[in-house]
Design a protein around this motif. Structure first.
Motif, short mmCIF file in Angstrom:
data_model
loop_
_atom_site.label_atom_id
_atom_site.label_comp_id
_atom_site.label_asym_id
_atom_site.label_seq_id
_atom_site.Cartn_x
_atom_site.Cartn_y
_atom_site.Cartn_z
N PRO A 120 15.36 49.64 17.48
CA PRO A 120 14.02 49.66 18.08
C PRO A 120 13.49 51.08 18.20
N PRO A 121 12.18 51.27 18.07
CA PRO A 121 11.63 52.63 18.15
C PRO A 121 11.75 53.20 19.55
N THR A 162 -1.89 54.73 15.64
CA THR A 162 -1.04 54.75 14.45
C THR A 162 -0.97 56.20 14.00
N ASN A 203 3.89 49.73 8.71
CA ASN A 203 4.21 48.47 9.40
C ASN A 203 5.57 48.51 10.08
N HIS A 204 6.47 49.33 9.56
CA HIS A 204 7.81 49.42 10.15
C HIS A 204 7.73 50.03 11.54
N LYS A 205 8.41 49.44 12.49
CA LYS A 205 8.42 49.97 13.87
C LYS A 205 9.60 50.93 14.02
N GLY A 206 9.30 52.21 13.92
CA GLY A 206 10.35 53.22 14.01
C GLY A 206 9.97 54.38 13.11
N LYS A 215 2.22 60.44 19.80
CA LYS A 215 2.65 59.03 19.85
C LYS A 215 3.18 58.65 21.23
N ARG A 242 10.68 54.63 22.88
CA ARG A 242 9.52 54.55 23.77
C ARG A 242 9.98 54.94 25.17
N ASP A 282 7.89 55.77 16.50
CA ASP A 282 7.16 54.99 15.49
C ASP A 282 6.14 55.87 14.75
#
Lengths: 574, 276
Positions: free
Chosen positions: B255-256, B92, B194-197, B85, B258, B119
């Protein structure tokens, strides 16, 4: 020709600033157009431990540390017994020390060096903001004939943020040191620099390894800190985002190795760096990388072992685990840079090899190379960039592990339509479906070996220098003192061929036989207790019947004179 | 070219032609079906999805799907997925495995994956037993279970609480489902993707071979949880949990993770730092 140089050891307890002084001295030498090398001897303490900056400066490229130190400046004698063996002196050496720190310890006087007392601390204390290391720096620079202007340039850049007062205080310290040097005579001076034709770099082996990997195309790094490899990761952390890559810190080495497997599966060339204990933890996942044919690079910076061992000192002891540490029949690649400069090339080439053959590469560096800084000519870039054979989109009946003549199969990068497959550590059919069939196991084992043994490695398998019936076979950082030993022997009319192997695995018998052409006897030189390299060579290659070894463990560096003496004793039939 | 053909992908399109190694009656059959159904509902192009697993019965699942997959080593699915990721944020990434793989040998990675909150969607098929090695106690096994030759008197070890750990460590989506209620499971997988994290979907998935008594799960589960972003409320629900409540326990807004992007530079500009 053996080179003319000045070797200097600066010692003192942590906080005395000897590392800073050593760094300034090296940078100033570079500024003055000279070459140099600075090794570090560090204690295990985080702060306040013993430390020594070990320099050698010359007007010619410096390969290795010299046999003994011309000058040893001791700011104090704290814990000297722990590392006195790393500070060899001769009767021509000069110890400069502060009488306020007590008498010179007996174990520093065995070679009968000259002792000069200078009240370093008192001189520093007499100045506003005076520091002992600056006084010592001025003294050393004056004694060896390094121009003051080059030191002031370096200090001005380093102290820019601290304001003009800091620079003035340092300059006052330098001058006090210079003045104290006036009364000391008979010190070996630096030869003036030759004309500078190429760009020079100041770089340590760990930075060079990181740079080589970046140049080879590494764009994803997972990191878990470990001495003495951490600087590779710390150097890469801010560089990767500049080229569209990233580094993440993992929770342990099990995670870091598996994270780079994941990143590489995603099509991004990936790396981690570690040292012996970390490599041991990564062994299982390296087997997975072999079986799943996932390219990756592990830069292993060796330290004294086993277990926690001697984390801050060098030893060539992880050869066995790098070669044999995996379960199953797991062909993989093991490389070793043989100088600080070569760390750039070998790391870059290793990325290329990993990507081209879709296999894990373990690069073996060590503390002596990784944490030493050198002034070198800018290394040539041979342009190796990692590139893997990618599968096209929508290939009919795509087989990830197709059995091919070269053993290399096109790899579908996730995102490629029609290329969906499952990478697997289970033995598998060409399609990737788990399989226990004997024929699948045989053909996949054959392919994974063939892709390594049939690959064209060009001329980079090893460095072969000179021609003689007598050869020294070595690898890694021990190549530097070996080269210097061979130069010195040549001055005495003794010719020795150098074979320094850069590609340790897979074994390539044709390359080895070609290197041994005309060689009747060989000496295998390595720095470990159990002859790991010699044992390996005996297992995979035909050595001359007359083959001996010169080997010993760390943490004391192998010096050129040891190798010279070993060759001479051998020649005498001792 | 899934999208260009404009044909809607069906659940079957997300399944491979491989026959699972699972025993008849295993809860995992329903899980792969629910995953395929969720992916079809989301209409994700198959080549843009990767499915990562470790080792164990349930970890065989990527090969039974028709997306990219990685069947790694025992306990390390989350690091492989995290690396993928981070290197390929456009993908995904689904992760799957069992309770032994995820909470025992991979326990440290589980905790840190929750902390990192990348994510990822992590589907754990929990049957409180090591099935592939023929029936040993797992971290979620009851301490007095005497069904294993390895621990014939029971383990006498407190069972691992995956949801409590996940909530403590920082996972931003936490749910529980039962393989016997596939509609709810499918919905949770869609929500998780769909969830960001980091999404943990804890699936009670019975092992009919070594834990036949788990057939009774169907009478024990009760759909109860509605998502909350309030950790205190989520913890209170967990304190009252009998282990069979299902639903989305927690969905936070952290927030995820990154990695930061940098100011672009060429290799030559980077090398310049070494010039004397």
């Amino acid at each position: 020709m053996a080179i003319s140089s000045v070797s200097i050891a600066l010692t003192g307890s942590g906080g005395a600033g000897v590392m800073t002084a050593g760094q300034v001295l090296l940078d100033a030498a570079a500024k003055a157009g000279l070459y140099g090398l600075m090794a570090k001897s560090l204690g295990p303490q985080i702060r306040g431990g013993e430390s020594a900056a070990l320099l050698r400066i010359s007007n010619e490229p410096v390969q290795s540390s010299d046999d003994t130190y011309d000058l040893l400046m001791a700011v104090d004698w704290g814990n000297i017994e722990r590392f006195a063996a790393e500070l060899p002196l001769s009767k021509d050496s000069v110890i400069i020390c502060d009488p306020a720190q007590g008498p010179v310890p007996e174990l520093m006087l065995t070679a009968n060096p000259r002792v000069v007392n200078v009240p370093l601390k008192e001189l520093a204390a007499s100045l506003e903001g005076g520091r002992v290391n600056m006084v010592g720096l001025g003294l050393i620079a004056e004694l060896i004939g390094l121009p003051e202007s080059s030191i002031v340039d370096i200090l001005a850049a380093a102290l820019k943020k601290k304001g003009p007062e800091a620079l003035e205080a340092s300059k006052a310290g330098l001058r006090a040191g210079q003045k104290a040097a006036q009364s000391i005579t008979g010190i070996v001076k630096l030869s003036p620099p030759g004309p500078s034709t190429t760009e020079r770099w100041s770089i340590n082996g760990n930075e060079a390894t990181g740079l080589g990997a970046l140049k080879g195309g590494v764009r994803f790094v997972a990191a878990y800190p470990i001495t003495p490899a951490t600087e590779i990761l710390e150097w890469l952390a801010p560089q990767l985002p500049k080229v569209g890559g990233c580094l993440i810190q993992a929770e342990d080495e099990l995670a870091s190795i598996n994270q780079i497997i994941g990143g590489s599966f995603g099509g991004v060339p990936a790396l981690t760096a570690t040292s012996g204990p970390g490599l041991a933890l990564m062994s299982e996942a390296l087997g997975l990388a072999v079986a799943s044919e996932t390219p990756l690079l592990v830069c292993n910076v060796m330290r004294g072992g086993p277990s926690t061992g001697i984390p801050t000192k060098s030893e060539q002891v992880d050869l066995n685990i790098a070669l044999y540490g995996m379960h199953g029949d797991a062909p993989h690649i093991v490389t070793a840079p043989n100088s600080i400069s070569d760390c750039v090339f070998t790391a870059q080439w290793s990325v290329y090899l990993a990507e081209a053959m879709q296999a894990p590469v373990i690069l073996l560096s060590d503390q002596a190379m990784g944490q030493s800084k050198a002034i070198i000519d800018k290394p040539a870039d041979l342009g190796f960039i990692g590139e893997r054979l990618a599968a096209e989109a929508n290939v009919e009946n795509y087989q990830r592990y197709a059995v091919t003549a070269s053993g290399i199969s096109p790899m579908a990068v996730p995102g490629t339509p029609g290329g969906m497959y499952t990478a697997d550590g289970l033995e598998h059919s060409p399609r990737g479906t788990p399989s226990t069939q004997a024929s699948h196991h045989q053909e996949q084992l054959d392919k994974r070996l063939r892709k390594l043994t049939d690959f064209d490695y060009g001329d980079h398998w090893g460095d072969i220098e000179g021609d003689s019936e007598t050869a020294i076979i070595t690898w890694g950082s021990i190549t530097d003192p070996t080269r210097e030993a061979i130069d010195r022997l040549a001055d005495e009319g003794v010719s020795v061929k150098l074979i320094s192997i850069r590609l340790l695995a897979p074994a390539l018998p044709d390359k080895f036989s070609a290197a041994l052409k005309g060689v009747k006897r060989a000496m295998v030189v390595e720095q470990n207790h159990s002859r790991q390299f010699h044992t390996y060579l005996r297992g995979v290659y035909d050595l001359p019947a007359d083959t001996i070894t010169y080997h010993r463990p760390g943490p004391v560096a192998i010096r050129p004179s040891e190798i010279v003496e070993a060759v001479k004793a051998w020649n005498k039939g001792a | 070219m899934d999208m260009l053909t404009a044909e809607k992908l069906t659940a079957q399109d997300y399944r491979s032609d491989l026959k699972p190694v699972w025993c008849p009656g295993c809860g995992d059959y329903a899980v792969i079906a629910a995953i395929a159904k969720a992916l079809a509902e989301l209409q994700l192009p198959r080549e843009d999805v990767a499915f990562v697993s470790g080792i164990g019965c349930s970890s065989r699942i990527p090969a039974y799907s028709a997306v990219y997959g990685f069947h790694g080593v025992h306990g390390r699915a989350l690091p492989i997925a995290t690396g993928l990721k981070m290197a390929r944020p456009d993908m995904t990434v689904l992760v799957a495995g069992g309770d032994g793989d995820g909470f025992s040998i991979g326990g440290n990675h589980f905790m840190h994956a929750c902390r990192r909150n990348a994510d990822l969607t992590y589907i754990v098929m929990d049957n409180s037993v090591y099935g592939m090695t023929k029936g040993q106690a797992s971290p979620t096994t009851e301490p007095d279970w005497e069904g294993s030759k390895l621990t014939p008197d029971g383990t006498h070890i407190t069972p691992f609480q995956p949801l409590e750990i996940a909530l403590s460590a920082g996972a931003s989506f936490i749910s529980r489902a039962f393989s016997g209620k596939p509609a709810e499971l499918t919905r949770q997988i869609c929500e998780g993707v769909n969830h960001k994290g980091f999404s943990l979907i804890h699936v009670l998935s019975p092992c009919v071979t070594f834990r036949p008594e788990q057939r009774a799960y169907k009478d024990k589960v009760h759909e109860e949880w509605r998502p909350t972003a309030d950790r205190t409320e989520a913890f209170q629900k967990l304190m009252a949990d009998d282990g069979f409540a299902t639903g989305i326990l927690y969905q936070g807004t952290k927030p995820p993770f990154r990695p930061e992007m940098g100011v672009p530079a060429t290799i030559a500009e980077i090398e310049a730092q070494f010039a004397v």
